[in-house]
Design a protein around this motif. Structure first.
Motif, mmCIF file in Angstrom:
data_model
loop_
_atom_site.group_PDB
_atom_site.id
_atom_site.type_symbol
_atom_site.label_atom_id
_atom_site.label_comp_id
_atom_site.label_asym_id
_atom_site.label_seq_id
_atom_site.Cartn_x
_atom_site.Cartn_y
_atom_site.Cartn_z
ATOM 1 N N TYR A 105 0.746 -1.233 -0.041
ATOM 2 C CA TYR A 105 -0.026 -0.167 0.015
ATOM 3 C C TYR A 105 0.860 1.203 -0.051
ATOM 4 O O TYR A 105 2.213 1.350 0.535
ATOM 5 C CB TYR A 105 -0.865 -0.065 1.060
ATOM 6 C CG TYR A 105 -1.833 -1.171 1.638
ATOM 7 C CD1 TYR A 105 -2.867 -1.312 0.775
ATOM 8 C CD2 TYR A 105 -1.262 -2.261 2.164
ATOM 9 C CE1 TYR A 105 -3.436 -2.414 1.173
ATOM 10 C CE2 TYR A 105 -2.170 -3.366 2.567
ATOM 11 C CZ TYR A 105 -3.129 -3.405 1.890
ATOM 12 O OH TYR A 105 -4.000 -4.597 2.092
ATOM 13 N N ARG B 188 0.298 5.383 1.193
ATOM 14 C CA ARG B 188 -0.297 6.222 2.297
ATOM 15 C C ARG B 188 -0.080 7.636 2.279
ATOM 16 O O ARG B 188 1.066 7.921 2.180
ATOM 17 C CB ARG B 188 -0.277 5.703 3.704
ATOM 18 C CG ARG B 188 -1.066 6.225 4.474
ATOM 19 C CD ARG B 188 -1.197 5.793 5.845
ATOM 20 N NE ARG B 188 -1.973 6.627 6.796
ATOM 21 C CZ ARG B 188 -2.144 6.260 8.286
ATOM 22 N NH1 ARG B 188 -1.522 5.483 8.659
ATOM 23 N NH2 ARG B 188 -3.009 7.109 9.104
ATOM 24 N N LEU C 214 -5.306 5.554 1.998
ATOM 25 C CA LEU C 214 -4.731 4.227 1.994
ATOM 26 C C LEU C 214 -4.955 3.657 0.482
ATOM 27 O O LEU C 214 -6.204 3.539 0.298
ATOM 28 C CB LEU C 214 -4.914 3.208 3.090
ATOM 29 C CG LEU C 214 -4.154 1.809 3.122
ATOM 30 C CD1 LEU C 214 -2.647 2.318 3.606
ATOM 31 C CD2 LEU C 214 -4.549 0.808 3.712
ATOM 32 N N ARG C 215 -3.853 3.523 -0.128
ATOM 33 C CA ARG C 215 -4.006 2.983 -1.648
ATOM 34 C C ARG C 215 -3.544 1.668 -1.776
ATOM 35 O O ARG C 215 -2.375 1.483 -1.619
ATOM 36 C CB ARG C 215 -3.666 3.981 -2.524
ATOM 37 C CG ARG C 215 -3.976 3.563 -4.197
ATOM 38 C CD ARG C 215 -3.453 4.770 -4.852
ATOM 39 N NE ARG C 215 -3.860 4.241 -6.472
ATOM 40 C CZ ARG C 215 -4.839 4.521 -6.952
ATOM 41 N NH1 ARG C 215 -5.779 5.089 -6.131
ATOM 42 N NH2 ARG C 215 -5.057 4.127 -8.139
ATOM 43 N N LEU C 216 -4.311 0.589 -2.256
ATOM 44 C CA LEU C 216 -3.763 -0.650 -2.829
ATOM 45 C C LEU C 216 -2.918 -0.507 -3.989
ATOM 46 O O LEU C 216 -3.353 0.104 -4.931
ATOM 47 C CB LEU C 216 -4.852 -1.568 -2.857
ATOM 48 C CG LEU C 216 -4.309 -2.942 -3.515
ATOM 49 C CD1 LEU C 216 -3.425 -3.742 -2.640
ATOM 50 C CD2 LEU C 216 -5.617 -3.928 -3.831
#
Length: 201
Positions: free
Chosen positions: A182, A184, A189-191
């Motif tokens: 991830y 951040r 929060l980004r996958l």
């Protein structure tokens, strides 16, 4: 014992740590045992990494690099995956989880810092999440301290020291099927990607 030049993206890497004693002649066959045994618990993994971290000769045998993490894969208990990892000053993992594996890690020398999220993320179907204000946790793990964690535990681990290496022992069960990484920014929060074991070879 072989040492790889770059570590998997997880805080984890496996070990030539002490393996369990050989079965006695009256023990069940491996096939029967594997069906009846659920695998090591979080507490058992934590005890294993604590015991391995106390092996001064093993810890001293890990080659340390001034710029990148080094690691040795160990033999974990009950079919688990285990690693001995060296952390140069200022290095870390970035945010990630270990999918359906439970795990534990223990600092053998130096000090590590863990930032984690006290929240269970959806297993799939999302790319970006907004975190609430109360999910952040942080802990320092100097030599002689460790922790266990459950499935889908999201964290980052790093060595904040400006001039000293850290060495730690990590174990996971079942062996890591994948790692979600991830990025951040603030509360977002980004996958970013999903890594598979073949990506670490």
């Amino acid at each position: 014992m072989s040492v790889s030049s770059s570590a998997p993206s997880s805080s984890a890497p496996s070990s030539s740590a002490p393996s369990s004693s050989a079965p006695s002649s009256s023990a069940p066959s491996p096939a029967v045992s594997s069906l009846s045994s659920p695998g090591p618990t979080q507490a058992e993994l934590l005890e294993f990494v604590r015991r391995v971290a106390a092996d001064a000769e093993l810890i001293a045998s890990l080659p340390l690099d001034p710029e990148g993490r080094t690691w040795v894969r160990l033999e974990g208990p009950g079919g688990s995956e285990a690693w001995l990892i060296g952390w140069p000053p200022g290095t870390g993992t970035g945010w990630h989880d270990h999918a359906d594996s439970v795990g534990a890690f223990f600092t053998a020398s130096g000090e590590l810092t863990e930032n984690s999220l006290a929240a269970r993320l959806p297993s799939d179907g999302w790319k970006t999440l907004e975190l609430t204000d109360d999910v952040d946790r942080s802990r320092r793990l100097p030599a002689g301290r460790g922790r266990a964690f459950g499935r889908h535990h999201v964290h980052e681990v790093f060595n904040e020291s400006a001039d000293g290496h850290a060495v730690s022992v990590h174990a996971y069960y079942p062996p890591l099927p994948g790692i979600r990484r991830y990025s951040r920014t603030g509360r977002t929060l980004r996958l970013e990607q999903v890594e598979r074991p073949e990506d670490w070879s």
